[in-house]
Write a protein that holds these residues in place. Structure first.
Motif, PDB file in Angstrom:
ATOM      1  N   ASN A 741       0.866  -1.178   0.000  1.00  0.00           N
ATOM      2  CA  ASN A 741       0.000   0.000   0.000  1.00  0.00           C
ATOM      3  C   ASN A 741       0.902   1.226   0.000  1.00  0.00           C
ATOM      4  OD1 ASN A 741      -2.037   1.887   0.291  1.00  0.00           O
ATOM      5  ND2 ASN A 741      -3.189   0.623   1.720  1.00  0.00           N
ATOM      6  N   ALA A 742       1.294   1.639  -1.192  1.00  0.00           N
ATOM      7  CA  ALA A 742       2.376   2.618  -1.341  1.00  0.00           C
ATOM      8  C   ALA A 742       2.076   3.949  -0.673  1.00  0.00           C
ATOM      9  CB  ALA A 742       2.657   2.835  -2.825  1.00  0.00           C
ATOM     10  N   LEU A 743       0.811   4.333  -0.566  1.00  0.00           N
ATOM     11  CA  LEU A 743       0.487   5.617   0.026  1.00  0.00           C
ATOM     12  C   LEU A 743       0.638   5.620   1.543  1.00  0.00           C
ATOM     13  CD1 LEU A 743      -2.503   6.797  -2.175  1.00  0.00           C
ATOM     14  CD2 LEU A 743      -0.142   7.582  -2.202  1.00  0.00           C
ATOM     15  N   PHE A 744       0.976   4.472   2.130  1.00  0.00           N
ATOM     16  CA  PHE A 744       1.311   4.418   3.550  1.00  0.00           C
ATOM     17  C   PHE A 744       2.824   4.302   3.750  1.00  0.00           C
ATOM     18  CE2 PHE A 744      -3.170   3.298   3.630  1.00  0.00           C
ATOM     19  CZ  PHE A 744      -3.619   4.161   4.621  1.00  0.00           C
ATOM     20  N   SER A 745       3.596   4.483   2.677  1.00  0.00           N
ATOM     21  CA  SER A 745       5.036   4.666   2.832  1.00  0.00           C
ATOM     22  C   SER A 745       5.244   5.926   3.665  1.00  0.00           C
ATOM     23  CB  SER A 745       5.701   4.811   1.468  1.00  0.00           C
ATOM     24  OG  SER A 745       5.509   3.643   0.695  1.00  0.00           O
ATOM     25  N   ARG A 746       6.334   5.962   4.430  1.00  0.00           N
ATOM     26  CA  ARG A 746       6.414   7.041   5.423  1.00  0.00           C
ATOM     27  C   ARG A 746       7.857   7.428   5.752  1.00  0.00           C
ATOM     28  NH1 ARG A 746       4.833   2.282   7.287  1.00  0.00           N
ATOM     29  NH2 ARG A 746       5.996   1.263   8.960  1.00  0.00           N
ATOM     30  N   LEU A 747       7.975   8.644   6.274  1.00  0.00           N
ATOM     31  CA  LEU A 747       9.204   9.170   6.853  1.00  0.00           C
ATOM     32  C   LEU A 747       9.028   9.204   8.364  1.00  0.00           C
ATOM     33  CD1 LEU A 747       9.874  12.196   4.505  1.00  0.00           C
ATOM     34  CD2 LEU A 747      11.494  10.349   4.923  1.00  0.00           C
ATOM     35  N   GLU A 748      10.028   8.728   9.118  1.00  0.00           N
ATOM     36  CA  GLU A 748       9.925   8.719  10.573  1.00  0.00           C
ATOM     37  C   GLU A 748      10.370  10.063  11.128  1.00  0.00           C
ATOM     38  OE1 GLU A 748       8.472   6.524  12.294  1.00  0.00           O
ATOM     39  OE2 GLU A 748       8.213   5.067  10.663  1.00  0.00           O
ATOM     40  N   LEU A 749       9.435  10.772  11.786  1.00  0.00           N
ATOM     41  CA  LEU A 749       9.731  12.062  12.399  1.00  0.00           C
ATOM     42  C   LEU A 749       9.535  11.972  13.911  1.00  0.00           C
ATOM     43  CD1 LEU A 749       8.069  14.364   9.723  1.00  0.00           C
ATOM     44  CD2 LEU A 749      10.497  13.806   9.989  1.00  0.00           C
ATOM     45  N   ALA A 750       9.618  13.100  14.592  1.00  0.00           N
ATOM     46  CA  ALA A 750       9.633  13.079  16.057  1.00  0.00           C
ATOM     47  C   ALA A 750       8.374  12.459  16.653  1.00  0.00           C
ATOM     48  CB  ALA A 750       9.815  14.504  16.588  1.00  0.00           C
ATOM     49  N   ASP A 751       7.229  12.680  16.024  1.00  0.00           N
ATOM     50  CA  ASP A 751       5.974  12.157  16.577  1.00  0.00           C
ATOM     51  C   ASP A 751       5.423  10.981  15.782  1.00  0.00           C
ATOM     52  OD1 ASP A 751       5.506  13.769  14.386  1.00  0.00           O
ATOM     53  OD2 ASP A 751       3.568  14.511  15.121  1.00  0.00           O
ATOM     54  N   GLY A 752       6.248  10.380  14.937  1.00  0.00           N
ATOM     55  CA  GLY A 752       5.791   9.220  14.177  1.00  0.00           C
ATOM     56  C   GLY A 752       5.983   9.409  12.688  1.00  0.00           C
ATOM     57  N   GLY A 753       5.323   8.544  11.905  1.00  0.00           N
ATOM     58  CA  GLY A 753       5.527   8.537  10.469  1.00  0.00           C
ATOM     59  C   GLY A 753       4.745   9.610   9.733  1.00  0.00           C
ATOM     60  N   LEU A 754       5.415  10.321   8.836  1.00  0.00           N
ATOM     61  CA  LEU A 754       4.747  11.225   7.898  1.00  0.00           C
ATOM     62  C   LEU A 754       4.378  10.391   6.676  1.00  0.00           C
ATOM     63  CD1 LEU A 754       3.888  13.988   6.792  1.00  0.00           C
ATOM     64  CD2 LEU A 754       6.247  14.313   6.009  1.00  0.00           C
ATOM     65  N   LEU A 755       3.076  10.174   6.459  1.00  0.00           N
ATOM     66  CA  LEU A 755       2.598   9.272   5.426  1.00  0.00           C
ATOM     67  C   LEU A 755       2.530   9.965   4.068  1.00  0.00           C
ATOM     68  CD1 LEU A 755      -0.406   7.667   7.340  1.00  0.00           C
ATOM     69  CD2 LEU A 755       1.956   6.900   7.284  1.00  0.00           C
ATOM     70  N   ALA A 756       2.728   9.188   3.011  1.00  0.00           N
ATOM     71  CA  ALA A 756       2.556   9.717   1.656  1.00  0.00           C
ATOM     72  C   ALA A 756       1.150  10.281   1.471  1.00  0.00           C
ATOM     73  CB  ALA A 756       2.837   8.626   0.624  1.00  0.00           C
ATOM     74  N   HIS A 757       0.164   9.666   2.147  1.00  0.00           N
ATOM     75  CA  HIS A 757      -1.220  10.160   2.097  1.00  0.00           C
ATOM     76  C   HIS A 757      -1.293  11.642   2.482  1.00  0.00           C
ATOM     77  CE1 HIS A 757      -4.589   7.586   1.160  1.00  0.00           C
ATOM     78  NE2 HIS A 757      -3.971   6.554   1.682  1.00  0.00           N
ATOM     79  N   GLU A 758      -0.460  12.060   3.437  1.00  0.00           N
ATOM     80  CA  GLU A 758      -0.579  13.408   3.985  1.00  0.00           C
ATOM     81  C   GLU A 758      -0.039  14.484   3.060  1.00  0.00           C
ATOM     82  OE1 GLU A 758      -0.067  13.589   8.499  1.00  0.00           O
ATOM     83  OE2 GLU A 758       1.176  11.867   7.943  1.00  0.00           O
ATOM     84  N   LEU A 759       0.683  14.089   2.035  1.00  0.00           N
ATOM     85  CA  LEU A 759       1.243  15.085   1.124  1.00  0.00           C
ATOM     86  C   LEU A 759       0.157  15.843   0.388  1.00  0.00           C
ATOM     87  CD1 LEU A 759       4.189  12.934  -0.260  1.00  0.00           C
ATOM     88  CD2 LEU A 759       4.261  14.657   1.559  1.00  0.00           C
ATOM     89  N   ALA A 760      -1.045  15.236   0.325  1.00  0.00           N
ATOM     90  CA  ALA A 760      -2.175  15.920  -0.318  1.00  0.00           C
ATOM     91  C   ALA A 760      -2.602  17.157   0.457  1.00  0.00           C
ATOM     92  CB  ALA A 760      -3.355  14.955  -0.461  1.00  0.00           C
ATOM     93  N   ARG A 761      -2.148  17.280   1.705  1.00  0.00           N
ATOM     94  CA  ARG A 761      -2.524  18.451   2.519  1.00  0.00           C
ATOM     95  C   ARG A 761      -1.690  19.680   2.183  1.00  0.00           C
ATOM     96  NH1 ARG A 761      -1.991  16.118   8.446  1.00  0.00           N
ATOM     97  NH2 ARG A 761      -2.175  18.344   8.947  1.00  0.00           N
ATOM     98  N   LEU A 762      -0.657  19.507   1.351  1.00  0.00           N
ATOM     99  CA  LEU A 762       0.192  20.645   0.982  1.00  0.00           C
ATOM    100  C   LEU A 762      -0.539  21.548  -0.011  1.00  0.00           C
ATOM    101  CD1 LEU A 762       3.548  18.716   0.500  1.00  0.00           C
ATOM    102  CD2 LEU A 762       2.966  20.241   2.403  1.00  0.00           C
ATOM    103  N   HIS A 763      -0.639  22.810   0.322  1.00  0.00           N
ATOM    104  CA  HIS A 763      -1.269  23.761  -0.603  1.00  0.00           C
ATOM    105  C   HIS A 763      -0.344  24.055  -1.787  1.00  0.00           C
ATOM    106  CE1 HIS A 763      -4.708  24.755   2.013  1.00  0.00           C
ATOM    107  NE2 HIS A 763      -3.861  24.537   2.995  1.00  0.00           N
ATOM    108  N   LYS A 764       0.961  24.203  -1.496  1.00  0.00           N
ATOM    109  CA  LYS A 764       1.958  24.438  -2.542  1.00  0.00           C
ATOM    110  C   LYS A 764       3.151  23.533  -2.251  1.00  0.00           C
ATOM    111  CE  LYS A 764       0.650  29.174  -3.696  1.00  0.00           C
ATOM    112  NZ  LYS A 764       1.113  30.591  -3.819  1.00  0.00           N
ATOM    113  N   PRO A 765       3.179  22.365  -2.855  1.00  0.00           N
ATOM    114  CA  PRO A 765       4.268  21.422  -2.587  1.00  0.00           C
ATOM    115  C   PRO A 765       5.620  22.059  -2.888  1.00  0.00           C
ATOM    116  CG  PRO A 765       2.522  20.366  -3.822  1.00  0.00           C
ATOM    117  CD  PRO A 765       2.204  21.831  -3.811  1.00  0.00           C
TER     118      PRO A 765
END
Length: 875
Positions: A741-765
């Motif tokens: 499930n590629a959209l659950f690929s993630r970067l590990e940050l201080a409070d957990g994984g930043l999911l590929a799903h969340e990139l859609a929240r960027l107004h201007k990538p």
């Protein structure tokens, strides 16, 4: 003390409640008890009226869990009893009996007859609403609306369902409101609005979970059908696998059999032909037992489709043109027009497979033009049959015309889709048509003009998700809360694993939350108008002095179209399987070589193996690389070639290489205007990286004005907020690619994984992103050669350039690579003394799209085995 009538009334009420939430078997038992409690011949009109109500409901529950024939007997008895009542009592009870009778007809596939009965009962039930039973009229509208949906009449269906909602809201009856919303989803699916359908289903399911969990499996069946229409077989299968055990427990025969048919269709798309046949056969038995002749034939059609696929693949099969044609006749007699056409088309394909061209042509003439609301897979099958027949006749021009028209039709369908999953998945319906066209063109290609034509077709069929204009992000607080909960839970699972504690329950909850997050993405569209597919001339104009290699492999042969120096070449490279196997072995070697502290003997052995793989891959691909000169190269890999670290090949070492999912996507990334409005440079350091090997200190010297997020400050919210609108974002953090499930690929940050799903929240990538992490350049290859992963999600949402690794990489190797990369990025030569003076030049070169690929080529050339980074998008 309760009288017989009181006791029967109490049992009847409990039975109705059970039936309304999907517990038909329980309701049947209660209704039988209620009948036994009533006096056999009391002469009391009230007792007779109650008996009629009991029999009417029992007719439906018996038809659901046992025999339709027995259910109709109960209906007949109830109708006879109505005639014995005083005139004043007849209308309401006859309306109830008619409603239940029509519902049985609808559930068994006799839809036209059901509409007639419902329409006859309308005046009666309108009177019933005034007589103290307001639910009846709402139920009538609901069920007749569903009947119209089954008949393919969305207009009348919507009117009835909206009237149902008005009645059910006024009284109120939330269960009926939710059912009507669910059926509005069926209408949306009927007219091709899959995101809208999924939105309705989601809202209805929420209500069902609160007031009647037994109704959830029915909603899951409807959701699964919509997902199948969008080509998401895995997701549909998961929905149905959740519903099937509940349906078996509750003994809801019709829904269980329908779920099995849908699950067979999912198995068919997944390539599990034996499972598809087994499920279709089981559903057929259930429908026959119930007396649902139309549904039984639908199950037969699903089984025939699986057996036809097996036959066309050269596997043992019972499928034959004659058998398919006979099924088509039976379906037509039952009024199942679309299904009859599909069976005939399967007969056409089987006849062509046997070389019976005239018979196939005769069968194809029997297929009517598809209705506007015919399913897209039916329309694509018709185009495929026409194309295959033209090919058998030697009419290549007609073959390509049919393929072109079919793919254009499919493109219009996917333009209406929502999230990345739906846009990707829809391609499954065009795979065979695209492969047919590409295979034909490749077989006949000889001249440069043929090669350009082949490239144009490849662009028409490849990686469509990257050509949609991203829209501004849509704020969804519910989705944000779900993602936060999922992030916390994923971290808890990780900690439990490290502590060797049981994780089964936590993982199940993780999977459930992932499904909820995914569902939100289905109907929250962030995609605007599609950009036009680039022609070869458009690509050449944008390339300038660069070269492009587009790999093509519709069958067993791998080929490539090369654009270089104003010339076009077609190169046939031989076995696709061999190239992919060597690439896979190289990937495994580089993964094994990644740890920084690998023992020297082991590192030497693995390095030697990797060098052999690199040498063999270089040998296999050198014929195309040699045509590109010595300048920058753009590579469109496709399939398993996405995992190749191109800079490791001797023929490309030290040369700027950009990798793109399609030439159209590369042109779009290269020509996209700047969107940077926020911070100029952002540097992020995630947890768990050894301080001695992180590159952050060195990068601060290169970018003294950069915004730095590290330690507790490097949270997912802070990183997303700061990278929004940035020109350059460098993230040093561990990452995980999720192939399933590629959209659950993630970067590990201080409070957990930043999911590929969340990139859609960027107004201007951000324009340029560097992922100094493990394997986040990898993609899950979806139907139609669609590549999707963390880096791909950034490209799809509007980032121009992404630097990431295709294999695992050690912390020290990553830090050294990234330090070298940014030095080259900021200073054209290694001898540059004053890095600050070069920053203006850096921005100029970054905007031109040339600097990142050049910088990465220099950085990776120093150690091609431990620096498996590639430049995605505009180089």
């Amino acid at each position: 003390m309760l009288t017989d009538i009181d006791q029967a009334t109490e049992l009847y009420g409990r039975a109705v409640d059970a039936s309304r939430v999907g517990h038909s078997a329980e309701a049947t038992k209660l209704l039988v008890e209620a009948l036994r409690a009533l006096p056999v011949a009391s002469g009391n009109p009230e007792a007779t009226a109650l008996r009629i109500k009991i029999l009417a409901v029992l007719a439906y529950t018996e038809a659901e869990t046992g025999s339709v024939a027995d259910g109709l007997v109960y209906i007949g008895t109830a109708s006879d009893l109505v005639g014995a009542l005083p005139e004043r009592m007849r209308p309401v009870l006859q309306g109830l009996v008619d409603n239940q009778y029509a519902l049985i007809l609808l559930r068994t596939g006799h839809t036209a007859e059901a509409v007639e009965v419902y329409s006859r009962a309308i005046p009666v039930l309108e009177q019933a609403a005034d007589a103290g039973d307001p639910e009846l009229l709402a139920r009538l509208y609901l069920n007749r609306g569903l009947s119209y949906i089954e008949l393919g009449r969305p207009g009348p269906a919507e009117m009835d369902l909206l009237r149902c909602i008005v009645e059910a809201t006024a009284h109120p009856v939330p269960r009926l409101t939710a059912k009507a919303q669910n059926n509005l989803g069926d209408i949306a699916q009927l007219i091709g609005d899959i995101p809208g359908a999924l939105r309705y289903y989601e809202e209805a399911e929420k209500t069902f979970k609160e007031i009647g969990p037994g109704l959830v499996p029915r909603a899951r069946i409807d959701q699964a059908r919509a997902l199948l229409a969008a080509g998401l077989a895995d997701e549909a299968a998961r929905h149905l696998d959740e519903a099937l055990p509940v349906l078996r427990t509750n003994r809801i025969g019709q829904d269980l059999a329908e779920a099995e048919v849908a699950r067979a269709a999912a198995a068919l798309l997944q390539g599990e032909l034996d499972l598809a046949v087994e499920l279709a056969r089981s559903a057929h038995r259930r429908f026959v037992k119930r007396g649902s002749a139309p549904w039984a034939e639908v199950a037969s059609l699903t089984r025939l489709q699986a057996e036809t696929t097996a036959a066309l693949n050269g596997q043992p099969s019972k499928a034959s043109p004659r058998r398919a044609a006979r099924l088509a006749e039976r379906l037509a007699k039952l009024g199942l027009t679309d299904e009859a056409a599909k069976a005939t088309l399967l007969a056409v394909r089987l006849a062509l497979h046997r070389g019976a061209i005239s018979a196939a042509e005769s069968l194809l003439r029997q297929v009517p033009s598809p209705r506007r609301i015919a399913p897209i897979d039916h329309k694509m099958l018709l185009r495929l049959c026409k194309a295959e027949l033209a090919l058998a006749r030697g009419d290549h021009k007609r073959t390509l015309a049919e393929a072109r028209a079919g793919l254009a039709e499919l493109s219009r369908v996917r333009d209406r889709m929502g999230g990345l999953d739906l846009v990707c998945g829809t391609a499954v319906h065009g795979i065979q048509l695209a492969s047919l066209a590409l295979g034909l063109l490749l077989e006949d290609a000889r001249t440069p003009a043929d090669a350009r034509r082949l490239l144009a077709w490849q662009e028409r069929t490849r990686a469509q998700i990257y050509r949609y204009e991203p829209l501004p992000a849509i704020e969804d607080p519910e989705l944000a809360n779900l993602v936060t909960e999922l992030r916390t839970l994923m971290r808890t699972v990780q900690q439990a694993r490290l502590a060797r504690r049981p994780t089964a329950e936590l993982e199940q909850r993780c999977e459930a939350l992932q499904r909820e997050v995914t569902r939100h993405g289905w109907h929250t569209s962030q995609w605007g108008r599609p950009r036009p597919v680039c022609s070869p001339k458009d690509i050449v104009d944008q390339l300038g002095d660069r070269a492009l290699i587009s790999f093509i492999g519709p069958g067993e042969e791998l080929a490539a179209v090369v654009l270089a120096g104003g010339r076009t070449h077609l190169v046939r490279l031989g076995s696709l399987a061999e190239v992919l196997e060597v690439a896979k072995q190289l990937h495994a070697d580089l993964d094994a070589l990644a740890p920084d502290d690998l023992m020297s003997p082991l590192a030497a052995a693995v390095s030697a193996s990797a060098m052999r793989r690199i040498g063999r891959l270089d040998e296999l691909l050198r014929p195309v690389i040699e045509l590109t000169g010595d300048g920058e190269v753009v590579i469109v890999p496709g399939g398993g070639l996405y995992q190749v670290p191109w800079g490791s090949l001797p023929a490309l070492r030290g040369r700027p290489v950009s990798v793109a999912p399609s030439a159209t996507a590369w042109v779009g990334a290269t020509t996209r205007p700047t969107s940077a409005t926020g911070e100029d440079v952002v540097l992020v350091c995630g947890p768990g990286l050894p301080e001695s090997v992180t590159e952050l200190t060195r990068l601060r010297a290169i970018y003294p004005d950069a915004v730095v997020l590290q330690g507790e400050a490097a949270t997912t919210a802070a990183v997303l907020s700061t990278m929004d609108g940035a020109r350059l974002v460098h993230i040093a953090a561990h990452g995980t690619h999720e192939p399933a499930n590629a959209l659950f690929s993630r970067l590990e940050l201080a409070d957990g994984g930043l999911l590929a799903h969340e990139l859609a929240r960027l107004h201007k990538p951000p324009e340029h992103v560097v992922l100094a992490s493990c394997e986040l350049a990898l993609s899950h290859i979806r139907p139609g050669d669609e590549a999707l992963g963390f880096a791909g999600a950034l490209l799809a949402t509007g980032s121009r350039t992404v630097i990431a690794a295709v294999c695992r990489v050690g912390d020290r190797s990553s830090a050294e690579t990234m330090t070298d990369y940014h030095r080259w990025l900021a200073a054209p030569t290694a001898a540059a003394a004053d890095l600050a003076d070069t920053m203006a030049d850096y921005h100029t070169r970054l905007a031109s799209g040339a600097a990142p690929a050049t910088a990465l080529a220099q950085a990776t050339a120093a150690d091609p085995l431990r620096r498996p980074f590639i430049c995605l998008g505009a180089g």
